[in-house]
Design a protein around this motif. Structure first.
Motif: not given
Length: 154
Positions: A112-121
């Protein structure tokens, strides 16, 4: 024997303590240690330059490096940011690594794109971001990444 984990913390002097404030003191101490340490260039491997950055971490790094090498050989200006340290976030270093980037591709082996969400945060990413995420066990291969990144980068 039976063991019960009671969450007992230590006082600043190192003796076991059940006082309410000691866990907070010790957590604050640990936080100061990791946030004040200078990780230098070891927070990530940054390679190449160009207006497109491929950001990755962990098990996808090898495939991303190979794909970017192929893309560069084909004339694309692409950089790789292979993050090695997730916490604490390195905002200044990431901003420097993204200088001049107008598009980013985030490659991760997840559902579910956890790394993407982490980067955006934690970071200011370019306005245009494309995510390539796939859950295991079907790994992302360099040829597939070349096709997807190459098509998107034009």
């Amino acid at each position: 024997g039976q063991y019960t984990a009671d969450g007992l913390e230590h006082s600043p002097r190192g003796t076991p303590s059940s006082r309410g404030g000691d866990p907070t003191l010790q957590l604050d101490k640990r936080l100061r240690k990791i946030t004040s340490f200078n990780y230098g260039v070891h927070w990530a491997d940054v390679e190449g330059d160009g207006p497109i950055a491929v950001i990755t971490w962990g098990s996808t790094t090898g495939a991303v490096r190979e794909a970017v090498r192929r893309l560069r050989d084909a004339g694309h200006a692409v950089r790789v940011i292979a993050v090695r340290l997730l916490s604490p976030p390195q905002a200044e270093q990431m901003a420097a690594a993204l200088a001049g980037v107008d598009r980013a591709v985030i490659v991760e082996q997840s559902h579910s794109g956890q790394f993407h969400r982490f980067l955006r945060a934690h970071y200011d990413l370019p306005a245009v971001v494309h995510v390539i995420a796939r859950p295991g066990p079907l790994v992302l291969r360099p040829g597939e990444l070349v096709e997807r990144i190459g098509n998107w980068s034009q």
